[in-house]
Scaffold this motif. Structure first.
Motif, PDB file in Angstrom:
ATOM      1  N   ARG A  15       0.851  -1.180   0.000  1.00  0.00           N
ATOM      2  CA  ARG A  15       0.000   0.000   0.000  1.00  0.00           C
ATOM      3  C   ARG A  15       0.890   1.235   0.000  1.00  0.00           C
ATOM      4  N   HIS A  16       0.264   2.386  -0.040  1.00  0.00           N
ATOM      5  CA  HIS A  16       1.048   3.610  -0.001  1.00  0.00           C
ATOM      6  C   HIS A  16       1.817   3.698   1.308  1.00  0.00           C
ATOM      7  N   ALA A  17       3.093   3.991   1.233  1.00  0.00           N
ATOM      8  CA  ALA A  17       3.951   4.061   2.416  1.00  0.00           C
ATOM      9  C   ALA A  17       4.456   5.487   2.574  1.00  0.00           C
ATOM     10  N   PRO A  18       3.879   6.263   3.481  1.00  0.00           N
ATOM     11  CA  PRO A  18       4.283   7.668   3.616  1.00  0.00           C
ATOM     12  C   PRO A  18       5.739   7.836   4.021  1.00  0.00           C
ATOM     13  N   GLY A  19       6.298   6.841   4.729  1.00  0.00           N
ATOM     14  CA  GLY A  19       7.704   6.961   5.097  1.00  0.00           C
ATOM     15  C   GLY A  19       8.622   7.009   3.895  1.00  0.00           C
ATOM     16  N   LEU A  20       8.267   6.276   2.833  1.00  0.00           N
ATOM     17  CA  LEU A  20       9.082   6.309   1.615  1.00  0.00           C
ATOM     18  C   LEU A  20       8.964   7.655   0.911  1.00  0.00           C
ATOM     19  N   ASP A  21       7.796   8.288   1.016  1.00  0.00           N
ATOM     20  CA  ASP A  21       7.661   9.641   0.463  1.00  0.00           C
ATOM     21  C   ASP A  21       8.663  10.582   1.112  1.00  0.00           C
ATOM     22  N   THR A  22       8.775  10.480   2.437  1.00  0.00           N
ATOM     23  CA  THR A  22       9.712  11.350   3.153  1.00  0.00           C
ATOM     24  C   THR A  22      11.144  11.072   2.730  1.00  0.00           C
ATOM     25  N   LEU A  23      11.472   9.815   2.483  1.00  0.00           N
ATOM     26  CA  LEU A  23      12.830   9.505   2.025  1.00  0.00           C
ATOM     27  C   LEU A  23      13.089  10.085   0.639  1.00  0.00           C
ATOM     28  N   ARG A  24      12.090  10.069  -0.233  1.00  0.00           N
ATOM     29  CA  ARG A  24      12.251  10.713  -1.537  1.00  0.00           C
ATOM     30  C   ARG A  24      12.517  12.211  -1.378  1.00  0.00           C
ATOM     31  N   GLY A 294       8.722   3.778  12.366  1.00  0.00           N
ATOM     32  CA  GLY A 294       9.291   4.645  11.339  1.00  0.00           C
ATOM     33  C   GLY A 294       8.232   5.409  10.592  1.00  0.00           C
ATOM     34  N   ALA A 295       7.111   4.756  10.293  1.00  0.00           N
ATOM     35  CA  ALA A 295       6.034   5.427   9.586  1.00  0.00           C
ATOM     36  C   ALA A 295       5.439   6.552  10.432  1.00  0.00           C
ATOM     37  N   LEU A 307       5.213  16.299  -2.677  1.00  0.00           N
ATOM     38  CA  LEU A 307       6.614  16.559  -3.002  1.00  0.00           C
ATOM     39  C   LEU A 307       7.287  15.319  -3.580  1.00  0.00           C
ATOM     40  N   ALA A 308       6.989  14.150  -3.011  1.00  0.00           N
ATOM     41  CA  ALA A 308       7.561  12.911  -3.533  1.00  0.00           C
ATOM     42  C   ALA A 308       7.112  12.670  -4.967  1.00  0.00           C
ATOM     43  N   GLY A 309       5.880  13.067  -5.284  1.00  0.00           N
ATOM     44  CA  GLY A 309       5.360  12.864  -6.630  1.00  0.00           C
ATOM     45  C   GLY A 309       6.020  13.717  -7.690  1.00  0.00           C
ATOM     46  N   VAL A 310       6.651  14.822  -7.285  1.00  0.00           N
ATOM     47  CA  VAL A 310       7.285  15.700  -8.279  1.00  0.00           C
ATOM     48  C   VAL A 310       8.807  15.666  -8.191  1.00  0.00           C
ATOM     49  N   THR A 311       9.366  14.744  -7.399  1.00  0.00           N
ATOM     50  CA  THR A 311      10.825  14.738  -7.244  1.00  0.00           C
ATOM     51  C   THR A 311      11.548  14.496  -8.564  1.00  0.00           C
ATOM     52  N   ARG A 373      -0.444  -2.072 -17.615  1.00  0.00           N
ATOM     53  CA  ARG A 373      -0.727  -2.569 -16.273  1.00  0.00           C
ATOM     54  C   ARG A 373       0.108  -3.811 -15.980  1.00  0.00           C
ATOM     55  N   PRO A 374       0.677  -3.882 -14.769  1.00  0.00           N
ATOM     56  CA  PRO A 374       1.434  -5.085 -14.412  1.00  0.00           C
ATOM     57  C   PRO A 374       0.492  -6.248 -14.200  1.00  0.00           C
ATOM     58  N   PRO A 375       0.968  -7.482 -14.375  1.00  0.00           N
ATOM     59  CA  PRO A 375       0.105  -8.639 -14.247  1.00  0.00           C
ATOM     60  C   PRO A 375      -0.350  -8.917 -12.819  1.00  0.00           C
ATOM     61  N   VAL A 376       0.358  -8.377 -11.829  1.00  0.00           N
ATOM     62  CA  VAL A 376       0.006  -8.622 -10.447  1.00  0.00           C
ATOM     63  C   VAL A 376      -0.390  -7.301  -9.824  1.00  0.00           C
ATOM     64  N   ARG A 377      -1.613  -7.179  -9.413  1.00  0.00           N
ATOM     65  CA  ARG A 377      -2.114  -5.909  -8.904  1.00  0.00           C
ATOM     66  C   ARG A 377      -1.436  -5.498  -7.610  1.00  0.00           C
ATOM     67  N   GLN A 378      -0.934  -6.504  -6.871  1.00  0.00           N
ATOM     68  CA  GLN A 378      -0.340  -6.160  -5.593  1.00  0.00           C
ATOM     69  C   GLN A 378       0.997  -5.434  -5.746  1.00  0.00           C
ATOM     70  N   ALA A 379       1.575  -5.445  -6.936  1.00  0.00           N
ATOM     71  CA  ALA A 379       2.862  -4.780  -7.111  1.00  0.00           C
ATOM     72  C   ALA A 379       2.697  -3.289  -6.979  1.00  0.00           C
ATOM     73  N   LEU A 380       3.600  -2.662  -6.269  1.00  0.00           N
ATOM     74  CA  LEU A 380       3.548  -1.211  -6.118  1.00  0.00           C
ATOM     75  C   LEU A 380       4.172  -0.588  -7.338  1.00  0.00           C
ATOM     76  N   ALA A 381       3.336  -0.100  -8.269  1.00  0.00           N
ATOM     77  CA  ALA A 381       3.855   0.403  -9.516  1.00  0.00           C
ATOM     78  C   ALA A 381       3.719   1.902  -9.611  1.00  0.00           C
ATOM     79  N   ALA A 382       2.640   2.435  -9.133  1.00  0.00           N
ATOM     80  CA  ALA A 382       2.361   3.843  -9.386  1.00  0.00           C
ATOM     81  C   ALA A 382       3.373   4.770  -8.752  1.00  0.00           C
ATOM     82  N   THR A 383       4.036   4.341  -7.668  1.00  0.00           N
ATOM     83  CA  THR A 383       4.978   5.229  -6.996  1.00  0.00           C
ATOM     84  C   THR A 383       6.404   5.007  -7.440  1.00  0.00           C
ATOM     85  N   ALA A 384       6.650   4.069  -8.353  1.00  0.00           N
ATOM     86  CA  ALA A 384       8.035   3.775  -8.754  1.00  0.00           C
ATOM     87  C   ALA A 384       8.534   4.784  -9.756  1.00  0.00           C
TER      88      ALA A 384
END
Length: 384
Positions: A15-24, A294-295, A307-311, A373-384
Motif C-alpha cells: 500500500r502507499h507508504a508515507p515513510g518512503l515519500d519522506t525519504l524521496r 518509522g512510519a 513533493l515525492a510525486g514531483v521529485t 498494467r502489471p500482471p500482479v495488482r499487488q505490485a507497487l507500480a504507481a509510486t516507482a
C-alpha cells in the motif's frame, strides 16, 4: 507466526507508504543542496551540502526496491514477468519529462547552467555517464544508470528464474559487491594514484569512478535485495519491520562509517567502500521507514506525498531554474544567499516541477496505467 498486535503492525509496502515519500523528499533536498552554488554560502551550509551527492544513492536504493518488486511479484504468484509491459511502463515514466527538459537544454543554450554540454546523442542513448567530465545537464548521468538497470535486471531475473537457491542468490550478491569494490580499486590505481601534473583529481574521480555504471550499482543492488526478501521471504521481512531499533542502529553505523569517506571521497578507501556503506545504510533506512514506528515519525511530514510525486521533475529541471532565477536577481544586487533569492529559487523550482508534472508527466502516467498494467495488482507500480 501469530499476527502482530495492533500497535506494532508493520507497514505493508504494497500500500502507499508515507515513510518512503519522506525519504524521496530527503533525497531530493540533499541533491538540491549539493547543486546549489557554494560561493558566499554560510560555513554550515557548505559543510552539509558537501554530502548532498549521497542523495542519489538513496534514490538508487528506493528505485531498486520498488522496481525490483514490480519484476519479482509475478514470480511469487507463479507467473513470468511481462517484459513488454515493464519496458512500456518505464518508458512512459522516464522519457516524456526527460525529453522536454533535454529539448530546452539542446535548443536554448542561453538557459543552460554551463555553456559546455555533452553531445546530444549521448543523452538520447543514455551513454552520457561514460567519459563524462561535467557540463550542462550533467546530473542526467544517474538516469543513464537507471536505464542500464532497467535493461539488466529483467534479463537477470529471467535467466535465474527457478535455477538459483537462496544460498546462490547470496553468493551472487556478495560477488557483485566485491566485483564493484575491485573495479573501483583498480580504476583508482590506474587513474588517481598518480594523476598527471596539473590534472583535476575531482574530474578524474568523477569520470572514472563516480559517473560510470560499473561503479554505481551498489544502491540499486541493495534495493533489489530488499525486494527479494519482501517478495520471497515474507516471514523474514516481518521480523525486519518489527525491529525498528535494529534498522535504526544499522543505518546509524553504516552512515557513520561512510561519513568520513564521503568527506575524503577521492581516496582509495573511499572509492572502494563508500558506495556499499551508503547503500547498506540507506537500505536499512528504507526498512526503518516501513516499520510502524518509522512510519509514525517519517510519515508525518506535511506535503511529503505531493513533493515525492514531483521529485523526478525537480531533479530534471532544478539546475535550469536556479540558474535563471539567480541570473535575474543578480541584476538587482541579490546574491545566491540573499533571503529573496533563496525563497524565489525554492518557489520557482517547485512551480516549474509542478508544471512539468501536470503538463507532461501525469498525462503519460495515466497512459501507462491503461497500456502497461502489471500482471500482479499487488505490485507497487504507481509510486516507482
Amino acid at each position: 507466526m501469530p499476527p502482530a498486535p495492533p500497535d506494532s503492525r508493520p507497514v505493508d509496502p504494497a500500500r502507499h507508504a508515507p515513510g518512503l515519500d519522506t525519504l524521496r523528499v530527503l533525497a531530493i533536498v540533499l541533491v538540491l543542496g549539493f547543486h546549489y552554488p557554494r560561493e558566499g554560502a554560510p560555513e554550515w551550509f557548505a559543510a552539509a551540502a558537501g554530502f548532498g551527492w549521497a542523495g542519489v544513492d538513496l534514490f538508487f536504493v528506493l528505485s531498486g526496491f520498488l522496481i525490483g518488486r514490480q519484476l519479482l511479484a509475478p514470480l511469487a504468484h507463479g507467473e513470468r514477468p511481462r517484459l513488454g509491459a515493464f519496458c512500456l511502463r518505464r518508458l512512459l515514466r522516464v522519457l516524456p519529462a526527460y525529453w522536454v527538459v533535454l529539448a530546452v537544454y539542446a535548443l536554448v543554450p542561453g538557459a543552460r547552467e554551463q555553456e559546455a554540454m555533452a553531445p546530444l546523442w549521448s543523452f538520447l542513448t543514455f551513454t552520457q555517464n561514460f567519459g563524462l567530465e561535467g557540463g550542462a545537464f550533467s546530473h542526467a548521468w544517474s538516469l543513464c544508470i537507471e536505464e542500464h538497470f532497467y535493461l539488466a535486471l529483467p534479463l537477470l531475473v529471467l535467466a535465474l528464474t527457478g535455477r538459483v537457491r537462496w544460498r546462490g542468490v547470496g553468493v551472487l550478491v556478495l560477488g557483485l559487491v566485491l566485483l564493484g569494490i575491485a573495479v573501483r580499486m583498480g580504476l583508482w590505481w590506474a587513474h588517481l594514484e598518480a594523476p598527471p601534473p596539473g590534472a583535476s583529481l575531482g574530474r578524474i574521480y568523477r569520470q572514472w569512478i563516480y559517473y560510470p555504471t560499473w561503479g554505481r550499482m551498489d544502491g540499486l543492488l541493495a534495493g533489489v535485495v530488499l525486494a527479494l526478501v519482501h517478495t520471497f521471504r515474507p516471514a523474514l521481512w516481518r521480523r525486519w519491520v518489527r525491529a525498528p531499533l535494529g534498522a535504526a542502529l544499522l543505518t546509524g553505523v553504516c552512515l557513520g562509517l561512510a561519513g568520513p569517506l564521503c568527506a575524503e571521497n577521492k581516496t582509495l578507501a573511499s572509492s572502494a567502500l563508500v558506495f556499499p556503506l551508503l547503500s547498506l545504510g540507506f537500505a536499512a533506512l528504507v526498512v526503518l521507514a516501513l516499520t510502524d514506528a518509522g512510519a509514525r515519525v517519517l510519515g508525518r511530514l506535511p506535503g511529503a506525498r505531493w513533493l515525492a510525486g514531483v521529485t523526478y521533475c525537480v531533479y530534471l529541471s532544478h539546475k535550469l531554474v536556479i540558474h535563471a532565477v539567480h541570473g535575474v536577481l543578480a541584476e538587482h544586487g541579490m546574491g545566491a544567499y540573499h533571503p529573496v533569492t533563496l525563497l524565489v529559487s525554492v518557489a520557482c523550482v517547485l512551480a516549474v516541477a509542478a508544471l512539468l508534472h501536470l503538463g507532461v508527466e501525469r498525462p503519460f502516467l495515466r497512459l501507462r496505467e491503461r497500456w502497461g498494467r502489471p500482471p500482479v495488482r499487488q505490485a507497487l507500480a504507481a509510486t516507482a
